[in-house]
Design an enzyme around this catalytic site. Sequence first.
Site, PDB file in Angstrom:
ATOM      1  N   ARG A  46      -1.337 -13.523 -28.399  1.00 43.61           N
ATOM      2  CA  ARG A  46      -0.877 -14.275 -29.583  1.00 43.61           C
ATOM      3  C   ARG A  46      -1.771 -13.929 -30.774  1.00 43.61           C
ATOM      4  O   ARG A  46      -1.350 -13.982 -31.924  1.00 43.61           O
ATOM      5  CB  ARG A  46      -0.871 -15.788 -29.314  1.00 43.61           C
ATOM      6  CG  ARG A  46      -0.555 -16.623 -30.555  1.00 43.61           C
ATOM      7  CD  ARG A  46       0.054 -17.996 -30.275  1.00 43.61           C
ATOM      8  NE  ARG A  46      -0.523 -18.686 -29.152  1.00 43.61           N
ATOM      9  CZ  ARG A  46      -1.722 -19.301 -29.149  1.00 43.61           C
ATOM     10  NH1 ARG A  46      -2.458 -19.301 -30.246  1.00 43.61           N
ATOM     11  NH2 ARG A  46      -2.172 -19.884 -28.062  1.00 43.61           N
ATOM     12  N   TYR A  98      19.711 -14.171 -49.280  1.00 42.81           N
ATOM     13  CA  TYR A  98      20.194 -14.283 -47.909  1.00 42.81           C
ATOM     14  C   TYR A  98      20.335 -15.780 -47.582  1.00 42.81           C
ATOM     15  O   TYR A  98      19.387 -16.554 -47.809  1.00 42.81           O
ATOM     16  CB  TYR A  98      19.184 -13.622 -46.971  1.00 42.81           C
ATOM     17  CG  TYR A  98      19.484 -13.862 -45.518  1.00 42.81           C
ATOM     18  CD1 TYR A  98      20.546 -13.216 -44.896  1.00 42.81           C
ATOM     19  CD2 TYR A  98      18.725 -14.748 -44.767  1.00 42.81           C
ATOM     20  CE1 TYR A  98      20.840 -13.463 -43.576  1.00 42.81           C
ATOM     21  CE2 TYR A  98      19.012 -14.991 -43.446  1.00 42.81           C
ATOM     22  CZ  TYR A  98      20.069 -14.347 -42.849  1.00 42.81           C
ATOM     23  OH  TYR A  98      20.365 -14.593 -41.541  1.00 42.81           O
ATOM     24  N   ASP A 169      11.493 -10.290 -50.970  1.00 42.99           N
ATOM     25  CA  ASP A 169      12.156  -9.936 -49.718  1.00 42.99           C
ATOM     26  C   ASP A 169      12.700  -8.518 -49.926  1.00 42.99           C
ATOM     27  O   ASP A 169      13.674  -8.311 -50.648  1.00 42.99           O
ATOM     28  CB  ASP A 169      13.276 -10.940 -49.423  1.00 42.99           C
ATOM     29  CG  ASP A 169      13.973 -10.670 -48.095  1.00 42.99           C
ATOM     30  OD1 ASP A 169      13.967  -9.507 -47.643  1.00 42.99           O
ATOM     31  OD2 ASP A 169      14.531 -11.617 -47.510  1.00 42.99           O
ATOM     32  N   LYS A 194      16.735  -5.357 -39.725  1.00 38.29           N
ATOM     33  CA  LYS A 194      17.716  -4.593 -40.490  1.00 38.29           C
ATOM     34  C   LYS A 194      17.318  -3.111 -40.541  1.00 38.29           C
ATOM     35  O   LYS A 194      17.327  -2.455 -39.534  1.00 38.29           O
ATOM     36  CB  LYS A 194      17.874  -5.225 -41.867  1.00 38.29           C
ATOM     37  CG  LYS A 194      18.023  -6.769 -41.823  1.00 38.29           C
ATOM     38  CD  LYS A 194      19.283  -7.242 -41.141  1.00 38.29           C
ATOM     39  CE  LYS A 194      19.297  -8.742 -40.840  1.00 38.29           C
ATOM     40  NZ  LYS A 194      19.088  -9.623 -41.977  1.00 38.29           N
TER      41      LYS A 194
HETATM   42  C1  LIG Z   1      18.658 -10.941 -42.169  1.00 38.82           C
HETATM   43  C2  LIG Z   1      17.863 -11.291 -43.329  1.00 38.82           C
HETATM   44  C3  LIG Z   1      16.839 -12.238 -43.250  1.00 38.82           C
HETATM   45  C4  LIG Z   1      16.560 -12.996 -41.972  1.00 38.82           C
HETATM   46  O1  LIG Z   1      15.995 -12.174 -41.006  1.00 38.82           O
HETATM   47  P1  LIG Z   1      16.180 -12.359 -39.403  1.00 38.82           P
HETATM   48  O2  LIG Z   1      15.482 -11.179 -38.849  1.00 38.82           O
HETATM   49  O3  LIG Z   1      17.643 -12.401 -39.136  1.00 38.82           O
HETATM   50  O4  LIG Z   1      15.515 -13.652 -39.067  1.00 38.82           O
HETATM   51  C5  LIG Z   1      16.089 -12.468 -44.387  1.00 38.82           C
HETATM   52  N1  LIG Z   1      16.324 -11.807 -45.541  1.00 38.82           N
HETATM   53  C6  LIG Z   1      17.305 -10.899 -45.653  1.00 38.82           C
HETATM   54  C7  LIG Z   1      17.519 -10.203 -46.956  1.00 38.82           C
HETATM   55  C8  LIG Z   1      18.108 -10.606 -44.564  1.00 38.82           C
HETATM   56  O5  LIG Z   1      19.077  -9.700 -44.690  1.00 38.82           O
END
Ligand SMILES: *Cc1c(COP(=O)(O)O)cnc(C)c1O
Length: 378
Positions: A46, A98, A169, A194
């Site tokens: 962890r 998102y 992000d 992604k």
């Molecule tokens: C998918 C996504 C998230 C969330 O991420 P997870 O891995 O699904 O928890 C956050 N920001 C953006 C822009 C995303 O496309």
Amino acid sequence: MREDTRAVHGDKGYDKYTGAISYPLYMSATFAHPEVGKSTGYDYSRLQNPTREEVEETIKYLEHGCAGLAYSSGMAAITAIFAVLPARSHILLSEDLYGGTPRLANEYFADHLEIEYVDTTDLELVKSKIKDNTKALFIETPSNPMMLVSDIAALADLIHQNQGYLIVDNTFLTPILQKPLDLGADVVVHSGTKYLCGHNDVIAGFIVVGDRQELIEALKQHYKSTGAILSPFDSWLMIRSMKTLSIRVKKQQENAEKLVDFLKNHKNVTKVYYVGMEDHPGYDLNKKQAAGAGAMISFKVRDAKKAKDVLKKIKLIYFAESLGGVESLMTYPLLQTHAEAPKELTQKVGIDDTLLRMSVGIEDLEDLIQDLQQALDD
Ligand SMILES: *Cc1c(COP(=O)(O)O)cnc(C)c1O
């Protein structure tokens, strides 16, 4: 070392003991100590795990940051950054995000933070919203799903006057196309699920922090205390995935540029949102701050019936949530990614029942065009 090479070779890279080219998977929860007061540097997974460290160091390098942390999901990473902001500080978030981000903020952080949404493409408006206790701006650029472009450098200047943090992000463009920390941002978050993963087989999240030591310490303490860590196996898969990040993103972008031309000329498509189009309002700004427009396209069709029809008819392109993978996917934001986002926000930014969002993969372009054509034609 240039980024493309670092993505391929990783941080430590091959294993010095055996010569293994693939970085080892340290599938161990705990680590033995030589004697009291001594440690190999690894105590308990962890806290530290060599395989996770390898992927953390790699993403840190790619984003030009000072620290990288790997989380069990993008949402776990965003949770961590919200949690370490000083209690009762004011945070401004982009209106177009998102959907999971406003849901998380509103449902779980309303007591901890003062949350407000703003059109971050409008600098004067953002300026007018900043108060004494405004400690963070949270943006996506281009945003999901409306592809709005916000000025990273200018927003960083604004929030730095308050000693606050600009959090970006960077899931859509990845460090291959955009490096927010170089432009003045303090924190980059990723849904590693992604593009960084790219194969639709891992859920992962990352935070990379610039030169903000207090924030790095706070995040490490939160990480250790809450344990939303990326597992060794998923870390190993991410190391493998990121080796091809650069060629994947470039090929996906190349396909997307051509598909935009096709979509713009189809009679049942009423509007295309892609920041690589010269008539997109964010085109110049994106060109200035990023090395490309990426491979995410949103578009509107004639009516809701047509949108549903397209989702039913596509064969090669899957009707599925998520994005960034080698397989092309199409989503219906209103009922999927943004189903639980506040209605006044979705309406204001233009997410309606005719909007479709496509994540372009690496398939042969002609096959993608054929599939879209048969799905869109009457
Ligand atoms: C998918 C996504 C998230 C969330 O991420 P997870 O891995 O699904 O928890 C956050 N920001 C953006 C822009 C995303 O496309």
